[in-house]
Design a protein around this motif. Structure first.
Motif, PDB file in Angstrom:
ATOM      1  N   LEU A   1      34.630  32.722  56.179  1.00 52.36           N
ATOM      2  CA  LEU A   1      33.533  33.609  56.557  1.00 52.36           C
ATOM      3  C   LEU A   1      33.644  34.962  55.856  1.00 52.36           C
ATOM      4  N   VAL A   2      34.873  35.437  55.671  1.00 47.73           N
ATOM      5  CA  VAL A   2      35.114  36.650  54.890  1.00 47.73           C
ATOM      6  C   VAL A   2      36.069  36.270  53.764  1.00 47.73           C
ATOM      7  N   ASP A   3      35.588  36.317  52.540  1.00 50.73           N
ATOM      8  CA  ASP A   3      36.416  35.911  51.408  1.00 50.73           C
ATOM      9  C   ASP A   3      36.964  37.153  50.698  1.00 50.73           C
ATOM     10  N   PRO A   4      38.262  37.406  50.775  1.00 55.00           N
ATOM     11  CA  PRO A   4      38.834  38.614  50.167  1.00 55.00           C
ATOM     12  C   PRO A   4      38.722  38.640  48.648  1.00 55.00           C
ATOM     13  N   ILE A   5      38.712  37.477  48.012  1.00 55.99           N
ATOM     14  CA  ILE A   5      38.601  37.443  46.550  1.00 55.99           C
ATOM     15  C   ILE A   5      37.243  37.977  46.111  1.00 55.99           C
ATOM     16  N   ILE A   6      36.184  37.533  46.775  1.00 56.98           N
ATOM     17  CA  ILE A   6      34.841  38.004  46.431  1.00 56.98           C
ATOM     18  C   ILE A   6      34.719  39.509  46.663  1.00 56.98           C
ATOM     19  N   LEU A   7      35.287  39.982  47.766  1.00 57.85           N
ATOM     20  CA  LEU A   7      35.250  41.420  48.042  1.00 57.85           C
ATOM     21  C   LEU A   7      36.067  42.208  47.021  1.00 57.85           C
ATOM     22  N   LEU A   8      37.249  41.708  46.683  1.00 59.22           N
ATOM     23  CA  LEU A   8      38.130  42.430  45.767  1.00 59.22           C
ATOM     24  C   LEU A   8      37.548  42.532  44.359  1.00 59.22           C
ATOM     25  N   VAL A   9      36.926  41.459  43.875  1.00 56.44           N
ATOM     26  CA  VAL A   9      36.365  41.531  42.517  1.00 56.44           C
ATOM     27  C   VAL A   9      35.166  42.477  42.481  1.00 56.44           C
ATOM     28  N   HIS A  10      34.440  42.573  43.598  1.00 61.18           N
ATOM     29  CA  HIS A  10      33.365  43.561  43.659  1.00 61.18           C
ATOM     30  C   HIS A  10      33.937  44.983  43.602  1.00 61.18           C
ATOM     31  N   LEU A  11      34.996  45.218  44.380  1.00 59.02           N
ATOM     32  CA  LEU A  11      35.626  46.540  44.377  1.00 59.02           C
ATOM     33  C   LEU A  11      36.179  46.880  42.990  1.00 59.02           C
ATOM     34  N   LEU A  12      36.753  45.875  42.332  1.00 53.16           N
ATOM     35  CA  LEU A  12      37.235  46.081  40.961  1.00 53.16           C
ATOM     36  C   LEU A  12      36.073  46.456  40.051  1.00 53.16           C
ATOM     37  N   GLY A  13      34.951  45.768  40.227  1.00 54.57           N
ATOM     38  CA  GLY A  13      33.771  46.071  39.423  1.00 54.57           C
ATOM     39  C   GLY A  13      33.282  47.492  39.636  1.00 54.57           C
ATOM     40  N   PHE A  14      33.257  47.932  40.901  1.00 51.51           N
ATOM     41  CA  PHE A  14      32.823  49.305  41.189  1.00 51.51           C
ATOM     42  C   PHE A  14      33.763  50.327  40.521  1.00 51.51           C
ATOM     43  N   PHE A  15      35.059  50.019  40.511  1.00 51.45           N
ATOM     44  CA  PHE A  15      36.027  50.909  39.873  1.00 51.45           C
ATOM     45  C   PHE A  15      35.784  50.997  38.366  1.00 51.45           C
ATOM     46  N   LEU A  16      35.435  49.865  37.763  1.00 47.63           N
ATOM     47  CA  LEU A  16      35.247  49.817  36.304  1.00 47.63           C
ATOM     48  C   LEU A  16      33.949  50.462  35.841  1.00 47.63           C
ATOM     49  N   LEU A  17      33.065  50.789  36.776  1.00 42.73           N
ATOM     50  CA  LEU A  17      31.779  51.382  36.381  1.00 42.73           C
ATOM     51  C   LEU A  17      31.943  52.732  35.692  1.00 42.73           C
ATOM     52  N   SER A  18      33.071  53.394  35.960  1.00 44.96           N
ATOM     53  CA  SER A  18      33.318  54.690  35.315  1.00 44.96           C
ATOM     54  C   SER A  18      33.674  54.539  33.841  1.00 44.96           C
ATOM     55  N   PHE A  19      34.007  53.314  33.424  1.00 41.96           N
ATOM     56  CA  PHE A  19      34.500  53.098  32.061  1.00 41.96           C
ATOM     57  C   PHE A  19      33.586  52.199  31.223  1.00 41.96           C
ATOM     58  N   PHE A  20      32.802  51.350  31.881  1.00 40.28           N
ATOM     59  CA  PHE A  20      31.997  50.382  31.136  1.00 40.28           C
ATOM     60  C   PHE A  20      30.560  50.355  31.673  1.00 40.28           C
ATOM     61  N   GLN A  21      29.684  49.733  30.922  1.00 41.62           N
ATOM     62  CA  GLN A  21      28.280  49.610  31.321  1.00 41.62           C
ATOM     63  C   GLN A  21      28.175  48.677  32.526  1.00 41.62           C
ATOM     64  N   MET A  22      27.530  49.166  33.586  1.00 49.05           N
ATOM     65  CA  MET A  22      27.589  48.446  34.864  1.00 49.05           C
ATOM     66  C   MET A  22      26.950  47.059  34.820  1.00 49.05           C
ATOM     67  N   GLY A  23      25.872  46.902  34.073  1.00 49.53           N
ATOM     68  CA  GLY A  23      25.245  45.585  34.001  1.00 49.53           C
ATOM     69  C   GLY A  23      26.180  44.542  33.420  1.00 49.53           C
ATOM     70  N   LYS A  24      26.869  44.910  32.332  1.00 50.33           N
ATOM     71  CA  LYS A  24      27.797  43.972  31.682  1.00 50.33           C
ATOM     72  C   LYS A  24      29.004  43.686  32.578  1.00 50.33           C
ATOM     73  N   VAL A  25      29.508  44.740  33.255  1.00 48.00           N
ATOM     74  CA  VAL A  25      30.656  44.550  34.152  1.00 48.00           C
ATOM     75  C   VAL A  25      30.321  43.518  35.220  1.00 48.00           C
ATOM     76  N   PHE A  26      29.188  43.674  35.872  1.00 42.62           N
ATOM     77  CA  PHE A  26      28.879  42.761  36.973  1.00 42.62           C
ATOM     78  C   PHE A  26      28.339  41.415  36.507  1.00 42.62           C
ATOM     79  N   PHE A  27      27.894  41.344  35.275  1.00 49.80           N
ATOM     80  CA  PHE A  27      27.573  40.025  34.714  1.00 49.80           C
ATOM     81  C   PHE A  27      28.850  39.194  34.629  1.00 49.80           C
TER      82      PHE A  27
END
Length: 331
Positions: A135-161
């Protein structure tokens, strides 16, 4: 998935939407899309309004028509239409598209946990659940958090793609492993009627329910092995009393949400307590999701409870309330 997961995914989709040049180059549209994906990602769960009619009504209707394929465009039109009224300079077509994606993914990911949805309503009332995600998947949450962190360094559309490619590959692995595990369990239990896998947080670990003609078996499948640790016989006490309890609206609501309900009957001085418990959710031998019916010695239903009890203390409080109310009604 729970509400927090849907919110996080809505934010992730808002970032992914920046891969669309129309969205990326229009600040008002970007804001509108963010509201659209976050609200759209949660909109099917707006069926919480059924709580106004009681817990039983909510349990019966949650993940029902609100999560059906016919409701998907309706939620998308409603959400994007309201948001568009606040951002009239934006493109409605792009706003609707990304909102629609968010609504679809909400229902899509709900199909992969133990609850599932009635996605085929009104053509079928069948609950569809692929038993692949907790019901709560930590992997899905963690990769989203990683993506939010990377937004400061890379283009957000490509990161979340890239993030969403990973999530879908992860989901494919979990789903394939579930199919293989269920097949392996079937080979060990040829006489099984149904097998339910309840995914744990870690990959390749499941709680297992095996239904046969005579009993329910409970166990854990891990590292390629199944360990059965508990069983319940289908031969129940007071079958007529149990059968009659199914006609009570609260029990009917409860049974409409699960195929794995099991009745327990406890005798008390003034009558009986009938417990209908959802076997899918078990902590050791404790089943938190249930409905309880208090029946007098002359077989009249006096009181009831439906909901989730997380501790023995809560259990005892509810039983005490049922007993006290039953006594008052008799007097």
């Amino acid at each position: 998935m729970d509400t927090s997961s849907h919110i996080v995914m809505g934010l992730g989709l808002a970032a992914l939407a920046q891969i669309d040049p129309v969205v990326a180059n229009h600040s008002a549209l970007s804001q509108a899309v963010m509201f659209g994906t976050v609200i759209g990602s949660n909109s099917p769960d707006f069926d919480f309004i059924y709580r106004m009619k009681g817990k039983g009504s909510y349990i019966r209707n949650h993940r029902a028509f609100s999560h059906s394929f016919l409701a998907l465009p309706l939620w998308s039109i409603a959400v994007s239409g309201i948001i568009y009224s606040f951002f009239p300079a934006s493109s409605f077509l792009h706003l609707f598209f990304w909102t629609f994606i968010a609504v679809i993914l909400h229902v899509f990911f709900d199909l992969f946990n133990v609850h599932g949805t009635q996605v085929l309503l009104p053509f079928s009332k069948k609950w569809i659940a692929f038993d692949s995600l907790p019901l709560v998947d930590p992997i899905i949450l963690l990769v989203h958090l990683l993506g939010f962190f990377l937004l400061s360094f890379f283009q957000m559309g490509k990161v979340f793609f890239i993030i969403y490619i990973f999530i879908f590959l992860y989901l494919a692995v979990r789903t394939l492993s579930t199919v293989v595990t269920k097949r392996n369990v079937h080979l060990q239990f040829h006489n099984s009627i149904r097998i339910k896998l309840i995914p744990r947080i870690f990959l390749f670990h499941w709680d297992v329910i095996i239904e046969t003609k005579e009993e329910y078996l409970f166990g854990v499948f891990s590292k390629g092995r199944l360990k059965v640790d508990h069983s319940l016989s289908k031969k129940i006490d007071f079958p007529e009393l149990v059968s009659d309890s199914k006609r009570h609206p609260v029990v009917s609501d409860f049974l409409s949400s699960t195929h794995y309900a099991y009745p327990f009957v406890h005798i008390r001085k003034s009558g009986y307590l009938i417990y209908w418990k959802d076997l899918r959710f078990r902590t050791n031998k404790f089943f938190p999701n249930l409905t309880i019916i208090a029946v007098s010695s002359d077989y009249k239903i006096m009181n009831c409870f439906i909901g989730t009890l997380h501790s023995l203390k809560q259990y005892k409080q509810v039983i005490r309330q049922l007993k006290n109310t039953s006594i008052l009604k008799k007097e």
